[in-house]
Scaffold this motif. Structure first.
Motif, PDB file in Angstrom:
ATOM      1  N   ARG A  23      48.174  38.032  35.122  1.00 43.33           N
ATOM      2  CA  ARG A  23      47.958  37.536  36.490  1.00 43.33           C
ATOM      3  C   ARG A  23      47.472  38.642  37.424  1.00 43.33           C
ATOM      4  O   ARG A  23      46.513  38.448  38.173  1.00 43.33           O
ATOM      5  N   VAL A  24      48.133  39.811  37.403  1.00 40.12           N
ATOM      6  CA  VAL A  24      47.750  40.863  38.350  1.00 40.12           C
ATOM      7  C   VAL A  24      46.393  41.479  38.001  1.00 40.12           C
ATOM      8  O   VAL A  24      45.621  41.809  38.895  1.00 40.12           O
ATOM      9  N   SER A  26      43.875  39.967  36.398  1.00 43.48           N
ATOM     10  CA  SER A  26      42.786  39.001  36.590  1.00 43.48           C
ATOM     11  C   SER A  26      42.412  38.854  38.068  1.00 43.48           C
ATOM     12  O   SER A  26      41.333  38.369  38.382  1.00 43.48           O
ATOM     13  N   ARG A  27      43.269  39.293  38.973  1.00 44.89           N
ATOM     14  CA  ARG A  27      42.980  39.215  40.411  1.00 44.89           C
ATOM     15  C   ARG A  27      42.049  40.321  40.894  1.00 44.89           C
ATOM     16  O   ARG A  27      41.536  40.240  42.008  1.00 44.89           O
ATOM     17  N   LYS A  28      41.868  41.358  40.086  1.00 46.62           N
ATOM     18  CA  LYS A  28      41.082  42.517  40.514  1.00 46.62           C
ATOM     19  C   LYS A  28      39.637  42.390  40.040  1.00 46.62           C
ATOM     20  O   LYS A  28      39.367  42.427  38.848  1.00 46.62           O
ATOM     21  N   SER A  29      38.710  42.276  40.990  1.00 46.80           N
ATOM     22  CA  SER A  29      37.298  42.121  40.629  1.00 46.80           C
ATOM     23  C   SER A  29      36.734  43.391  39.994  1.00 46.80           C
ATOM     24  O   SER A  29      35.744  43.335  39.277  1.00 46.80           O
ATOM     25  N   THR A  61      54.329  44.821  38.313  1.00 51.93           N
ATOM     26  CA  THR A  61      54.897  43.640  37.659  1.00 51.93           C
ATOM     27  C   THR A  61      56.352  43.890  37.273  1.00 51.93           C
ATOM     28  O   THR A  61      57.052  42.974  36.846  1.00 51.93           O
TER      29      THR A  61
END
Length: 72
Positions: A23-24, A26-29, A61
């Motif tokens: 989750r964390v 995948s949030r970072k472009s 996390t």
């Protein structure tokens, strides 16, 4: 700026652990690719971010990072 490859040894006990990291990241472009292996207790990341930035993202996390290295 070219992407770097990093390897982190992360203590993960279940799929919930790996999902939290997923989750964390995948949030970072700035992260172009990552692979999380619960079996090998490893996270491999390809990104333009500095090593320590990714390390701190994973640590947020609550998972213990046992070690790591810059691959390329």
């Amino acid at each position: 700026m070219s992407d770097n490859q990093y390897h982190y040894d992360v203590k993960m006990s279940c799929s919930g652990c790996s999902n939290a990291i997923n989750r964390v990241l995948s949030r970072k472009s700035e992260i172009s690719k990552f692979d999380i292996s619960l079996e090998n207790q490893a996270v491999d990341v390809t990104t333009s971010l500095p090593y320590d930035d990714v390390l701190n993202i994973i640590k947020k996390t609550g998972k213990e990072v046992l070690g790591g290295k810059v691959v390329v």
